[in-house]
Write an enzyme that holds these catalytic residues in place. Structure first.
Site, PDB file in Angstrom:
ATOM      1  N   ASN A 221     -13.283   3.667  -1.133  1.00  0.00           N
ATOM      2  CA  ASN A 221     -12.373   2.530  -1.023  1.00  0.00           C
ATOM      3  C   ASN A 221     -12.984   1.666   0.073  1.00  0.00           C
ATOM      4  O   ASN A 221     -12.768   1.901   1.257  1.00  0.00           O
ATOM      5  CB  ASN A 221     -10.957   2.966  -0.659  1.00  0.00           C
ATOM      6  CG  ASN A 221      -9.999   1.791  -0.560  1.00  0.00           C
ATOM      7  OD1 ASN A 221     -10.413   0.642  -0.496  1.00  0.00           O
ATOM      8  ND2 ASN A 221      -8.707   2.090  -0.525  1.00  0.00           N
TER       9      ASN A 221
ATOM     10  N   ARG B 252      -9.584 -11.416  -3.732  1.00  0.00           N
ATOM     11  CA  ARG B 252      -9.591  -9.954  -3.866  1.00  0.00           C
ATOM     12  C   ARG B 252      -9.968  -9.507  -5.281  1.00  0.00           C
ATOM     13  O   ARG B 252     -10.155  -8.322  -5.533  1.00  0.00           O
ATOM     14  CB  ARG B 252      -8.226  -9.369  -3.515  1.00  0.00           C
ATOM     15  CG  ARG B 252      -7.835  -9.547  -2.076  1.00  0.00           C
ATOM     16  CD  ARG B 252      -6.529  -8.821  -1.792  1.00  0.00           C
ATOM     17  NE  ARG B 252      -5.954  -9.249  -0.539  1.00  0.00           N
ATOM     18  CZ  ARG B 252      -6.273  -8.778   0.649  1.00  0.00           C
ATOM     19  NH1 ARG B 252      -7.198  -7.839   0.756  1.00  0.00           N
ATOM     20  NH2 ARG B 252      -5.683  -9.228   1.733  1.00  0.00           N
TER      21      ARG B 252
ATOM     22  N   TYR C  30       0.793  -1.232   0.000  1.00  0.00           N
ATOM     23  CA  TYR C  30       0.000   0.000   0.000  1.00  0.00           C
ATOM     24  C   TYR C  30       0.825   1.281   0.000  1.00  0.00           C
ATOM     25  O   TYR C  30       0.269   2.364  -0.155  1.00  0.00           O
ATOM     26  CB  TYR C  30      -0.958   0.004   1.196  1.00  0.00           C
ATOM     27  CG  TYR C  30      -1.906  -1.172   1.179  1.00  0.00           C
ATOM     28  CD1 TYR C  30      -2.896  -1.277   0.212  1.00  0.00           C
ATOM     29  CD2 TYR C  30      -1.796  -2.195   2.117  1.00  0.00           C
ATOM     30  CE1 TYR C  30      -3.759  -2.360   0.179  1.00  0.00           C
ATOM     31  CE2 TYR C  30      -2.654  -3.284   2.094  1.00  0.00           C
ATOM     32  CZ  TYR C  30      -3.630  -3.362   1.120  1.00  0.00           C
ATOM     33  OH  TYR C  30      -4.480  -4.439   1.091  1.00  0.00           O
TER      34      TYR C  30
ATOM     35  N   HIS D  85     -15.183  -7.096  -1.318  1.00  0.00           N
ATOM     36  CA  HIS D  85     -15.334  -8.482  -1.748  1.00  0.00           C
ATOM     37  C   HIS D  85     -16.424  -9.234  -0.992  1.00  0.00           C
ATOM     38  O   HIS D  85     -16.724 -10.376  -1.336  1.00  0.00           O
ATOM     39  CB  HIS D  85     -14.005  -9.214  -1.569  1.00  0.00           C
ATOM     40  CG  HIS D  85     -12.827  -8.348  -1.868  1.00  0.00           C
ATOM     41  ND1 HIS D  85     -12.508  -7.951  -3.154  1.00  0.00           N
ATOM     42  CD2 HIS D  85     -11.915  -7.763  -1.054  1.00  0.00           C
ATOM     43  CE1 HIS D  85     -11.435  -7.172  -3.106  1.00  0.00           C
ATOM     44  NE2 HIS D  85     -11.064  -7.043  -1.850  1.00  0.00           N
TER      45      HIS D  85
ATOM     46  N   HIS E 298      -8.975   1.404  -5.382  1.00  0.00           N
ATOM     47  CA  HIS E 298      -8.098   0.497  -4.627  1.00  0.00           C
ATOM     48  C   HIS E 298      -6.660   0.895  -4.901  1.00  0.00           C
ATOM     49  O   HIS E 298      -6.274   1.075  -6.064  1.00  0.00           O
ATOM     50  CB  HIS E 298      -8.337  -0.961  -5.010  1.00  0.00           C
ATOM     51  CG  HIS E 298      -9.701  -1.426  -4.636  1.00  0.00           C
ATOM     52  ND1 HIS E 298     -10.050  -1.693  -3.333  1.00  0.00           N
ATOM     53  CD2 HIS E 298     -10.814  -1.611  -5.383  1.00  0.00           C
ATOM     54  CE1 HIS E 298     -11.325  -2.037  -3.305  1.00  0.00           C
ATOM     55  NE2 HIS E 298     -11.810  -1.983  -4.527  1.00  0.00           N
ATOM     56  N   ILE E 299      -5.889   1.039  -3.847  1.00  0.00           N
ATOM     57  CA  ILE E 299      -4.498   1.457  -3.972  1.00  0.00           C
ATOM     58  C   ILE E 299      -3.678   0.402  -4.703  1.00  0.00           C
ATOM     59  O   ILE E 299      -2.904   0.713  -5.597  1.00  0.00           O
ATOM     60  CB  ILE E 299      -3.917   1.760  -2.574  1.00  0.00           C
ATOM     61  CG1 ILE E 299      -4.622   3.002  -2.003  1.00  0.00           C
ATOM     62  CG2 ILE E 299      -2.407   1.951  -2.640  1.00  0.00           C
ATOM     63  CD1 ILE E 299      -4.314   3.287  -0.556  1.00  0.00           C
ATOM     64  N   SER E 300      -3.861  -0.842  -4.321  1.00  0.00           N
ATOM     65  CA  SER E 300      -3.103  -1.925  -4.964  1.00  0.00           C
ATOM     66  C   SER E 300      -3.869  -2.444  -6.177  1.00  0.00           C
ATOM     67  O   SER E 300      -5.068  -2.208  -6.322  1.00  0.00           O
ATOM     68  CB  SER E 300      -2.856  -3.063  -3.975  1.00  0.00           C
ATOM     69  OG  SER E 300      -4.061  -3.741  -3.676  1.00  0.00           O
TER      70      SER E 300
ATOM     71  N   ASP F 118     -25.673  -2.620  -1.991  1.00  0.00           N
ATOM     72  CA  ASP F 118     -27.075  -2.214  -2.071  1.00  0.00           C
ATOM     73  C   ASP F 118     -27.263  -0.748  -1.692  1.00  0.00           C
ATOM     74  O   ASP F 118     -28.121  -0.065  -2.262  1.00  0.00           O
ATOM     75  CB  ASP F 118     -27.937  -3.114  -1.193  1.00  0.00           C
ATOM     76  CG  ASP F 118     -28.090  -4.524  -1.758  1.00  0.00           C
ATOM     77  OD1 ASP F 118     -27.689  -4.762  -2.916  1.00  0.00           O
ATOM     78  OD2 ASP F 118     -28.596  -5.399  -1.021  1.00  0.00           O
TER      79      ASP F 118
END
EC number: 4.2.1.10
Length: 159
Positions: free
Chosen positions: A73, A110, A22, A79, A99-101, A86
């Site tokens: 994020n 993931r 990260y 997941h 998402h950073i990665s 919803d």
């Protein structure tokens, strides 16, 4: 224009947690960079972070009628959380998932996002810069919506 930034579980640990994945930048530093970009674009930002799914759902619901778009994020809840998915669908606001990665280079679990299908777009793998990309994207989307509404209003007036 007002945008809500929602950070999910463990995002408050950026700069400490799994730096190899990260990076060393803290959440607060990401927010400061976003504030600078927002001020240059006449955009107001609100920030929210929680490690609790229900609080994130509540915050998304509070966005209805108070903000123009959401950058989220959802972290590990990406997941697993049908409730967050919803809530995003229910408020029907332009939403960008960040998402950073690069989640597609990581564990198989993931690689499936429950929220992506109800988001306007998803940005992954650009590190903290992904938040800047998301901000520019949400500004563009909100401007397009504003212009479309103005055109529709003008057409109604001309009838």
């Amino acid at each position: 224009m007002k945008i809500m930034i929602i950070q999910g579980p463990n995002v408050n640990m950026l700069g400490v947690r799994e730096v190899g994945i990260y990076g060393a930048m803290k959440m607060e530093e990401i927010h400061e960079q976003m504030k600078l970009a927002a001020s240059q674009n006449n955009v107001e930002l609100d920030f929210f972070q929680s490690n609790f799914e229900g609080e994130i759902v509540d915050k998304i619901q509070e966005c209805l009628g108070t903000v123009d778009g959401i950058i989220i994020n959802a972290a590990g809840y990406t997941h697993t959380s049908v409730a967050i998915r919803d809530a995003i669908a229910a408020v029907a606001l332009p939403t960008i998932e960040v998402h950073i990665s690069n989640v597609y280079r990581r564990e198989e679990f993931r690689q499936k996002s429950l929220i992506a299908p109800v988001c306007s777009g998803t940005i992954v793998g650009f590190g903290p810069f992904g938040y800047h990309l998301a901000l520019m994207g949400i500004i563009q989307i909100c401007e397009q919506i504003k212009n479309l509404r103005a055109m529709q209003q003008a057409q109604q007036t001309n009838k």
